[in-house]
Design an enzyme around this catalytic site. Structure first.
Site, PDB file in Angstrom:
ATOM      1  N   LYS A  91       0.809  -1.227   0.000  1.00 26.29           N
ATOM      2  CA  LYS A  91       0.000   0.000   0.000  1.00 26.29           C
ATOM      3  C   LYS A  91       0.840   1.275   0.000  1.00 26.29           C
ATOM      4  CE  LYS A  91      -0.864   1.163   4.906  1.00 26.29           C
ATOM      5  NZ  LYS A  91      -0.451   0.119   5.825  1.00 26.29           N
ATOM      6  N   HIS A 219       1.450  -4.578  14.719  1.00 25.40           N
ATOM      7  CA  HIS A 219       1.997  -3.409  14.021  1.00 25.40           C
ATOM      8  C   HIS A 219       2.108  -2.304  15.062  1.00 25.40           C
ATOM      9  CE1 HIS A 219       2.780  -0.243  11.225  1.00 25.40           C
ATOM     10  NE2 HIS A 219       2.620  -0.999  10.175  1.00 25.40           N
ATOM     11  N   GLU A 290       6.617  -6.568   7.994  1.00 22.69           N
ATOM     12  CA  GLU A 290       5.857  -5.928   6.905  1.00 22.69           C
ATOM     13  C   GLU A 290       6.302  -4.477   6.700  1.00 22.69           C
ATOM     14  OE1 GLU A 290       1.932  -6.197   8.498  1.00 22.69           O
ATOM     15  OE2 GLU A 290       1.744  -8.337   8.171  1.00 22.69           O
TER      16      GLU A 290
HETATM   17  C1  LIG Z   1       0.552   0.119   6.640  1.00 22.45           C
HETATM   18  C2  LIG Z   1       0.902  -1.227   7.121  1.00 22.45           C
HETATM   19  C3  LIG Z   1       2.226  -1.668   7.044  1.00 22.45           C
HETATM   20  C4  LIG Z   1       3.372  -0.791   6.598  1.00 22.45           C
HETATM   21  O1  LIG Z   1       3.620   0.202   7.514  1.00 22.45           O
HETATM   22  P1  LIG Z   1       4.948   1.103   7.385  1.00 22.45           P
HETATM   23  O2  LIG Z   1       4.842   2.032   8.521  1.00 22.45           O
HETATM   24  O3  LIG Z   1       4.888   1.781   6.066  1.00 22.45           O
HETATM   25  O4  LIG Z   1       6.112   0.204   7.524  1.00 22.45           O
HETATM   26  C5  LIG Z   1       2.495  -2.960   7.436  1.00 22.45           C
HETATM   27  N1  LIG Z   1       1.517  -3.777   7.888  1.00 22.45           N
HETATM   28  C6  LIG Z   1       0.228  -3.386   7.959  1.00 22.45           C
HETATM   29  C7  LIG Z   1      -0.792  -4.336   8.445  1.00 22.45           C
HETATM   30  C8  LIG Z   1      -0.132  -2.093   7.597  1.00 22.45           C
HETATM   31  O5  LIG Z   1      -1.398  -1.699   7.701  1.00 22.45           O
END
Ligand SMILES: *Cc1c(COP(=O)(O)O)cnc(C)c1O
Length: 431
Positions: A91, A219, A290
């Site tokens: 994303k 996260h 991620e």
């Molecule tokens: C947005 C998101 C990420 C990426 O986050 P960053 O801060 O860009 O590293 C990873 N995992 C999930 C589930 C997300 O919603």
């Protein structure tokens, strides 16, 4: 940077198609070389445009993406977090070139929708390398991924378990837990994550429904800044692993999510995470992550044209300053100012009046008719900017292009010129 240093680097351009001008580097590498290369390509491009006579759109804002920067970030990750296999969060910047490079380097992908999953699979990436990391999935998307065989996915509530039971009972599930994300730029735990009070009940329900829970995910919030948030989340994950074992599950994978930033805090965060992982999880447990902005943030530079200017006099001090209007703003690639709390820093790419002894003050605005469309409240340059000049902004790779709208009829399809300052990336990408 001294102009002579820039001029000394030869670049060779070869155009593959109308969309993309592939630039072939001369094999030198490194971050400093990357900056010079990007500067060169920016200047090369604007030299070919005459805003005084060009067709509509020719002077549009454009990006230069240095894929060598992404390659260096990949190596930096390997050096700091060897145990953690990145699954790039699509994303953040779904550019197929980014996906192609990260895939060739052996990474997996975090997708949250049908379109993201189709994009990754369309590039020939195996469904087993994708995690559908959206705890609240659209039913039709879930049916779609069941057909494709994208098995790994997250959940954080009971209704999602019933949905998965009905539509994709053989899915491999990760229980997403709540984290303390108070030290992050974009908080996510208000919306997602099961608190430790309800993880046991969710695991029991999953067992009753004969679903397969294979791991835990979290996260810490996007743009996280407190290493302790990773430490706490890893310890909480350990608790949930033990709860799962008591329910009869044998969890194999921990997903430490995203939130990593690209500045020097990365090494600090990585060290805290590494130690917490080694304290809590034996080597037999697979660890994935991620990261999104970590990979792409610094790789993209955006160039914008000054389309208008207004001189204003402060009624109290009598000092003159200027409002300058660019052809990109908060409804375009600068939406990150509003949604991602970024503070893009303008630099001068070309200024027809040259350097000045004294500084001139500016506020910088986007092209739309909305008064909120402001990029920089106050900045100063040692030059008098004029209509037709160019500014550029570094670190424009994350949550920028993908969030741009067409509001007021301005384009959101900005051209990207891809370059590579690392031979390793050039070899993979063919430029
Ligand atoms: C947005 C998101 C990420 C990426 O986050 P960053 O801060 O860009 O590293 C990873 N995992 C999930 C589930 C997300 O919603």
């Amino acid at each position: 940077m001294a102009p002579s240093a820039i001029e000394n680097i030869p670049i060779e351009c070869k155009t593959l198609n109308q969309e993309n001008d592939w630039i072939v580097t001369n094999g030198r590498g490194g971050a400093e070389y990357g900056k010079i290369l990007v500067q060169n390509v920016l200047k090369d491009r604007i030299a070919s445009i005459d805003p005084a006579t060009c067709e509509p759109g020719e002077e549009d804002a454009f990006f230069v993406a240095d894929m060598g920067e992404i390659y260096r970030q990949h190596l930096r990750w390997k050096m700091n977090l060897k145990r953690v296999k990145p699954h790039y969060a699509v994303k953040c910047n779904p550019d197929p070139e980014v996906i192609r490079l990260l895939a060739a380097l052996g990474n997996g992908f975090d997708c949250a929708s049908k379109a993201e999953i189709d994009l990754v699979i369309g590039l020939g990436i195996d469904p087993s390398r994708i995690i559908y990391a959206q705890p609240c999935k659209t039913r039709s998307h879930l049916r779609h991924v069941a057909k494709l065989g994208v098995k790994q996915m997250t959940f954080d509530n009971a209704d999602e378990l019933y949905k998965i039971k009905e539509l994709f009972p053989s899915a491999e599930l990760y229980l997403r837990i709540l984290t303390d994300d108070s030290a992050s730029r974009c908080r996510l735990s208000l919306k997602f994550g099961a608190s430790l009070d309800c993880t046991k009940a969710l695991l029991k329900l999953a067992k009753q429904l004969e679903l397969s829970v294979v791991g835990v995910s979290f996260h810490v919030g996007s743009g996280a800044s407190d290493p302790q948030s990773f430490v706490k989340a890893v310890h909480d994950s350990r608790v949930v692993f033990d709860q799962a074992a008591a329910c009869g599950f044998d969890l194999k994978t921990l997903d430490v999510g995203g939130g990593f930033i690209s500045d020097s805090l990365f090494e600090v965060m990585a060290e805290a995470l590494r130690e917490a992982l080694d304290d809590c999880f034996p080597n037999s447990i697979r660890i994935i992550g991620e990261p999104g902005r970590y990979f792409v943030s610094d790789a993209y530079t955006l160039a914008c044209n000054v389309i208008a200017r207004r001189e204003v006099e402060d009624p109290i001090t009598g000092v003159n300053s200027y409002m300058v209007y660019l052809n990109d703003g908060v409804y375009g690639n600068f939406s990150s100012i509003i949604w991602d709390y970024q503070h893009p820093v303008p630099s001068i790419l070309s200024a027809q009046h040259g350097i000045r002894e004294s500084a001139v003050e500016y506020s910088i605005w986007g092209p739309s008719c909305d008064g909120a469309d402001r990029i920089t409240k106050k900045t100063a340059f040692h030059c008098l900017l004029d209509v037709g000049d160019w500014l550029y902004f570094r670190e424009m790779g994350a949550y920028t292009k993908c969030c741009a709208t067409r509001f007021n009829g301005f384009t959101n399809e900005h051209h990207v010129i891809y370059v590579s300052s690392e031979a390793g990336a050039s070899a993979i990408l063919g430029y």
